[in-house]
Write a protein that holds these residues in place. Structure first.
Motif, PDB file in Angstrom:
ATOM      1  N   GLU A 161     -11.650  10.699  -1.861  1.00  0.00           N
ATOM      2  CA  GLU A 161     -12.244   9.720  -0.949  1.00  0.00           C
ATOM      3  C   GLU A 161     -11.452   8.408  -0.985  1.00  0.00           C
ATOM      4  O   GLU A 161     -11.166   7.809   0.056  1.00  0.00           O
ATOM      5  N   VAL A 162     -11.106   7.973  -2.193  1.00  0.00           N
ATOM      6  CA  VAL A 162     -10.340   6.727  -2.321  1.00  0.00           C
ATOM      7  C   VAL A 162      -8.961   6.887  -1.683  1.00  0.00           C
ATOM      8  O   VAL A 162      -8.467   5.998  -0.993  1.00  0.00           O
ATOM      9  N   LYS A 163      -8.346   8.049  -1.899  1.00  0.00           N
ATOM     10  CA  LYS A 163      -7.032   8.288  -1.296  1.00  0.00           C
ATOM     11  C   LYS A 163      -7.108   8.190   0.225  1.00  0.00           C
ATOM     12  O   LYS A 163      -6.268   7.551   0.869  1.00  0.00           O
ATOM     13  N   LEU A 198      -9.630  17.690   9.479  1.00  0.00           N
ATOM     14  CA  LEU A 198      -9.120  18.833   8.718  1.00  0.00           C
ATOM     15  C   LEU A 198      -8.391  18.378   7.456  1.00  0.00           C
ATOM     16  O   LEU A 198      -8.474  19.022   6.408  1.00  0.00           O
ATOM     17  N   ALA A 199      -7.666  17.266   7.552  1.00  0.00           N
ATOM     18  CA  ALA A 199      -6.948  16.745   6.387  1.00  0.00           C
ATOM     19  C   ALA A 199      -7.919  16.365   5.276  1.00  0.00           C
ATOM     20  O   ALA A 199      -7.631  16.536   4.085  1.00  0.00           O
ATOM     21  N   ILE A 200      -9.100  15.848   5.653  1.00  0.00           N
ATOM     22  CA  ILE A 200     -10.107  15.506   4.644  1.00  0.00           C
ATOM     23  C   ILE A 200     -10.747  16.773   4.078  1.00  0.00           C
ATOM     24  O   ILE A 200     -10.891  16.927   2.859  1.00  0.00           O
ATOM     25  N   LEU A 201     -11.128  17.701   4.964  1.00  0.00           N
ATOM     26  CA  LEU A 201     -11.818  18.910   4.514  1.00  0.00           C
ATOM     27  C   LEU A 201     -10.910  19.801   3.674  1.00  0.00           C
ATOM     28  O   LEU A 201     -11.393  20.535   2.803  1.00  0.00           O
ATOM     29  N   SER A 202      -9.606  19.773   3.913  1.00  0.00           N
ATOM     30  CA  SER A 202      -8.691  20.649   3.183  1.00  0.00           C
ATOM     31  C   SER A 202      -8.620  20.311   1.697  1.00  0.00           C
ATOM     32  O   SER A 202      -8.143  21.118   0.891  1.00  0.00           O
ATOM     33  N   SER A 203      -9.079  19.118   1.324  1.00  0.00           N
ATOM     34  CA  SER A 203      -9.077  18.751  -0.099  1.00  0.00           C
ATOM     35  C   SER A 203     -10.265  19.344  -0.841  1.00  0.00           C
ATOM     36  O   SER A 203     -10.370  19.203  -2.057  1.00  0.00           O
ATOM     37  N   LEU A 230       0.817  -1.199   0.000  1.00  0.00           N
ATOM     38  CA  LEU A 230       0.000   0.000   0.000  1.00  0.00           C
ATOM     39  C   LEU A 230       0.859   1.261   0.000  1.00  0.00           C
ATOM     40  O   LEU A 230       0.553   2.241  -0.679  1.00  0.00           O
ATOM     41  N   ALA A 231       1.956   1.225   0.773  1.00  0.00           N
ATOM     42  CA  ALA A 231       2.827   2.404   0.863  1.00  0.00           C
ATOM     43  C   ALA A 231       3.496   2.708  -0.476  1.00  0.00           C
ATOM     44  O   ALA A 231       3.835   3.864  -0.761  1.00  0.00           O
ATOM     45  N   ALA A 232       3.688   1.673  -1.281  1.00  0.00           N
ATOM     46  CA  ALA A 232       4.357   1.867  -2.573  1.00  0.00           C
ATOM     47  C   ALA A 232       3.453   2.533  -3.604  1.00  0.00           C
ATOM     48  O   ALA A 232       3.919   3.004  -4.639  1.00  0.00           O
ATOM     49  N   ILE A 233       2.167   2.578  -3.309  1.00  0.00           N
ATOM     50  CA  ILE A 233       1.233   3.202  -4.244  1.00  0.00           C
ATOM     51  C   ILE A 233       1.258   4.713  -4.029  1.00  0.00           C
ATOM     52  O   ILE A 233       0.948   5.197  -2.951  1.00  0.00           O
ATOM     53  N   SER A 234       1.631   5.441  -5.039  1.00  0.00           N
ATOM     54  CA  SER A 234       1.650   6.906  -4.960  1.00  0.00           C
ATOM     55  C   SER A 234       0.299   7.434  -5.417  1.00  0.00           C
ATOM     56  O   SER A 234       0.072   7.661  -6.612  1.00  0.00           O
ATOM     57  N   CYS A 235      -0.603   7.596  -4.456  1.00  0.00           N
ATOM     58  CA  CYS A 235      -1.968   7.997  -4.794  1.00  0.00           C
ATOM     59  C   CYS A 235      -2.004   9.376  -5.453  1.00  0.00           C
ATOM     60  O   CYS A 235      -2.899   9.665  -6.253  1.00  0.00           O
ATOM     61  N   ASP A 236      -1.054  10.227  -5.085  1.00  0.00           N
ATOM     62  CA  ASP A 236      -1.052  11.574  -5.649  1.00  0.00           C
ATOM     63  C   ASP A 236      -0.810  11.569  -7.156  1.00  0.00           C
ATOM     64  O   ASP A 236      -1.150  12.525  -7.854  1.00  0.00           O
ATOM     65  N   CYS A 280     -17.493  12.515   5.827  1.00  0.00           N
ATOM     66  CA  CYS A 280     -16.762  13.443   4.955  1.00  0.00           C
ATOM     67  C   CYS A 280     -15.804  12.730   4.002  1.00  0.00           C
ATOM     68  O   CYS A 280     -15.166  13.387   3.163  1.00  0.00           O
ATOM     69  N   ILE A 281     -15.706  11.423   4.105  1.00  0.00           N
ATOM     70  CA  ILE A 281     -14.979  10.682   3.075  1.00  0.00           C
ATOM     71  C   ILE A 281     -15.692  10.850   1.735  1.00  0.00           C
ATOM     72  O   ILE A 281     -15.057  10.885   0.676  1.00  0.00           O
ATOM     73  N   TYR A 282     -17.027  11.025   1.781  1.00  0.00           N
ATOM     74  CA  TYR A 282     -17.809  11.312   0.574  1.00  0.00           C
ATOM     75  C   TYR A 282     -17.665  12.798   0.255  1.00  0.00           C
ATOM     76  O   TYR A 282     -17.937  13.672   1.089  1.00  0.00           O
TER      77      TYR A 282
END
Length: 595
Positions: free
Chosen positions: A51-53, A469-474, A38-44, A432-434
Motif C-alpha cells: 500500500e505504501v509503495k 491490475l497493478a495493485i491486485l497483482s501484489s 521520490l524516484a531515488a527511493i527504491s521501494c522494492d 484496494c490500496i488497503y
C-alpha cells in the motif's frame, strides 16, 4: 499560463505576470526536486507494505503530471504591466493600453477587480500587516486599472439606451438609478453581517470583513476566522483600501450614499459565523426533510444538493445545522429521485474534509452501498464517487471494504456508463490500496472485468484497468486470477506500444506474476518482450525503468538457468549414451582356451 505566488490562496494575476519567470522557475525547481527525491527511493528494497509503495508511486505520478507544458509567455503583456507598475507616463496615460491590459488580465468587472484586491491583500496579511513598497506600487497599479474600468462602465451604462442617449451626464444617470434598488455585489457584503461593508479589513487568513463585525467577533472571545474556521495567527486588522474604493465608486455609480465608517463600534454579545437569512433557509430545508411528505423531502434534498455544490461555506453551514443524519435517512427511501438527491448532497458535503468523518460516523456507508446496488444509474455513479471521496481517509477504506461495497462497484465497472465506470474505477483503486480489500475485489470478479476493459475498442478505460491490475497483482489471489486470465499477451502489447503510464503498470503486473513463477517469463519472452523492455529500461518513466530492469534481470537469470539445465541434460545424455555404447560392445577374447 498564470501561476499563484507561493503561500497565497487566491490568484493575483498582476503578480503572476510580473514575477512569471521566478514563479515558473521556482515551481519547476521544487517539482523536479521532489520528483527526483521520490524516484531515488527504491521501494522494492525497503521493508514496506505494498500500500505504501503504491501511494509513493501515485505521488510520483502526480509530480510528473505537474511538469506539464506551459504556454508561451505574453511578452507584450509583461512589458505593458511593468511599464504601468513603474508609472511610465506613456503607458499610464494611454487608455488603449490600459484597456488591453484589463481585457487580457480579465479585470473588466467589479467582481474580478475585487478578487484581485483580495489576492494582493492576502499578501499584506501574510506579511504581518507590513506590505512594503512592492505591494504599495501593485495596489496603485490596480487602482489605475480600476479607475479606467469604472469610467468605462459609466460610459457603457450611459449608452445602454442607444446612440440617442449617449450624451447623458453621469449625474443624469445617477438620478435615474435612484428610482431603482441595486443589488449589492456579494464581494461587497460582509460575510458575517451580509451588509454592505463600511470599513473592509483583512484578517490573518486573508479573508475580508467589515471592521465592526469582525471586532465584535473577536471581542466575543473567538479566535478563528468566521468564514474558513482557521485559527487566527494574529488579531491585526489590515485596511482593504482598494476594496473600500471599489465600494465607494459602486455606491456613487448607483446613486447610493457611500457608507460612513464607524469609529467606535459597540460590541455585541455574540455574532454568528453565518447570517440569519442563510441559517433560516437551511433550517427550513431541514424541516422539510423531516416532514414525512415525499415531495417535500425530494425537493429539499435537491436544494441542499445544490447549496452544498456551490461553495465551502455552505458545506460547513449545512453540516453544522445537522443535515447529514437526515440525508443518511433518505438513502433507503423508495423514491429513486430522493435517493439520488440525498447521496449527491452527501457527495458534495464530503468535499469539505471535516465532513467526511461526520458522514461515516452518521452510519452513511450502508445506505450509500444500498444506493450503489439499487439506485438509478446516476445515483449509483454518485454513490461510487461518494465512496471514493470518503475513502481518502485510510480508516474509511477498512469500513467501506467491510460494508460490502466492492462487489457492486465491480458491477458498476462492468455495466455502468462511461462516467459510472470511471467513478467505480477510482473508488476501487483507492479502496484496494488497503491490502485487506484486494482479496475482496478479486473474489468479486474484478480481474475478468478489468481484462474486458483492456480489450474494449475505444480503449477509454485502459489507464484505470492497468492501474488496478497493478495493485491486485501484489496479492496472491490477484496474481492467480490474472495468471488464469492469460493476461501476458496483453501486458506485452502494452509494454511495447502503450502510454508511459500503461507501460509501467503493465511491467509492474508482469513483475508480480513472474515472482516465483517462471512460466510467465517464458511466455513473455516467446512474445518478443525483450526489445520493448530494453526500450522501457532506457526511455521509460522512473518506475517503468525499475520494473523493466527487474524483468530483464529475471529473464537473464531464467535464460542462464535454462542454459545450465540444457547443459546438464546434454551431459546426462552423453553419459547415458556412453553407457549404452559400452554395454553393446562384445567382450574381448583374452585367452585362447575360451574359443
Amino acid at each position: 499560463m498564470l501561476f499563484n505566488p507561493p503561500g497565497i490562496s487566491s490568484p493575483s494575476v498582476l503578480i503572476a505576470v510580473l514575477e512569471r519567470e521566478q514563479i515558473m522557475s521556482k515551481f519547476y525547481e521544487v517539482t523536479a526536486r521532489l520528483e527526483q527525491s521520490l524516484a531515488a527511493i527504491s521501494c522494492d528494497q525497503l521493508d514496506i507494505s505494498d500500500e505504501v509503495k503504491e501511494q509513493v508511486e501515485l505521488v510520483l505520478a502526480q509530480f510528473r503530471r505537474a511538469k506539464g507544458r506551459v504556454d508561451e509567455p505574453d511578452i507584450k503583456l509583461y512589458e505593458d504591466v511593468l511599464s504601468l507598475y513603474n508609472n511610465n507616463s506613456d503607458v499610464a496615460t494611454n487608455p488603449a493600453v490600459i484597456r488591453q491590459l484589463a481585457e487580457k488580465l480579465e479585470l473588466m468587472g467589479i467582481a474580478e477587480l475585487t478578487q484581485e484586491s483580495l489576492a494582493l491583500h492576502e499578501m499584506v496579511a501574510a506579511s504581518g500587516g507590513d506590505p512594503g513598497g512592492r505591494i504599495e506600487k501593485m495596489s496603485m497599479l490596480l487602482k489605475k486599472i480600476k479607475d479606467y474600468v469604472q469610467t468605462e462602465n459609466l460610459v457603457y451604462d450611459n449608452n445602454v439606451g442607444g446612440k440617442g442617449h449617449s450624451s447623458k451626464s453621469s449625474k443624469q444617470v445617477t438620478n435615474e438609478r435612484n428610482h431603482q434598488t441595486p443589488v449589492i455585489p456579494d464581494d461587497f457584503r460582509c460575510p458575517v453581517s451580509l451588509e454592505l461593508m463600511k470599513d473592509p479589513v483583512i484578517v490573518s487568513t486573508g479573508q475580508t470583513y467589515d471592521r465592526s463585525s469582525i471586532e465584535k467577533w473577536l471581542q466575543a472571545g473567538h479566535k478563528t476566522c468566521p468564514k474558513t474556521q482557521q485559527s487566527l495567527t494574529s488579531t491585526v486588522l489590515t485596511p482593504n483600501y482598494v476594496l473600500r474604493s471599489l465600494i465607494e465608486q459602486w455606491c456613487e455609480a448607483n446613486g447610493i450614499e457611500p457608507p460612513k465608517r464607524s469609529s467606535n463600534p459597540e460590541p455585541s454579545k455574540s455574532v454568528s459565523a453565518y447570517a440569519p437569512a442563510e441559517r433560516s433557509k437551511i433550517q427550513t430545508l431541514l424541516q422539510r426533510l423531516t416532514s414525512g411528505n415525499p415531495e417535500d423531502q425530494r425537493t429539499a434534498a435537491g436544494e441542499i444538493r445544490l447549496l452544498a455544490k456551490r461553495n465551502a461555506d455552505n458545506r460547513v453551514a449545512i453540516a453544522e445545522a445537522g443535515a447529514i443524519p437526515l440525508l443518511v435517512g433518505l438513502l433507503s427511501v423508495p423514491d429513486s429521485r430522493t435517493q439520488e438527491n440525498a447521496v449527491t448532497a452527501l457527495l458534495n458535503l464530503s468535499i469539505y474534509e471535516n465532513n467526511k468523518g461526520s458522514i461515516v460516523s452518521s452510519g452513511a456507508i450502508p445506505g450509500i452501498v444500498h444506493v450503489l446496488k439499487k439506485g438509478s444509474m446516476e445515483a449509483r455513479e454518485n454513490a461510487a464517487a461518494t465512496l471514493f471521496s470518503l475513502s481518502v481517509i485510510d480508516e474509511n477504506k477498512v469500513t467501506i471494504g467491510a460494508s460490502g461495497a466492492i462487489p457492486p462497484l465491480v458491477t458498476l465497472l462492468s455495466e455502468g456508463t462511461q462516467r459510472g465506470k470511471k467513478d467505480a474505477a477510482t473508488a476501487l483503486f483507492n479502496l484496494c490500496i488497503y491490502q485487506g480489500n484486494k482479496g475482496k475485489a478479486v473474489r468479486a470478479g474484478a480481474v475478468p472485468t478489468l481484462m474486458q476493459l483492456l480489450t474494449e475498442p475505444n480503449g477509454s478505460m485502459v489507464d484505470e484497468a492497468l492501474a488496478i491490475l497493478a495493485i491486485l497483482s501484489s496479492h496472491p489471489d490477484g496474481k492467480a486470477a490474472i495468471g488464469a486470465a492469460e493476461a501476458v499477451p496483453f501486458l506485452v502489447e502494452f509494454i511495447a506500444s502503450g502510454s508511459p503510464r500503461n507501460k509501467e503498470n503493465a511491467a509492474a503486473v508482469l513483475v508480480h506474476l513472474s515472482s516465483g513463477d517462471q512460466q510467465y517469463l517464458a511466455k513473455a519472452r516467446e512474445l518478443d518482450v525483450m526489445a520493448p523492455l530494453l526500450d522501457l529500461a532506457q526511455n521509460g518513466t522512473d518506475r517503468g525503468k525499475r520494473k523493466a530492469a527487474q524483468l530483464l534481470e529475471r529473464i537473464s537469470r531464467f535464460l542462464e538457468q535454462q542454459q545450465q539445465e540444457q547443459e546438464e541434460e546434454q551431459e546426462v545424455e552423453v553419459q547415458t549414451q556412453n553407457e549404452l555404447n559400452d554395454a553393446a560392445q562384445p567382450p574381448l577374447i583374452t585367452n585362447m582356451d575360451d574359443t
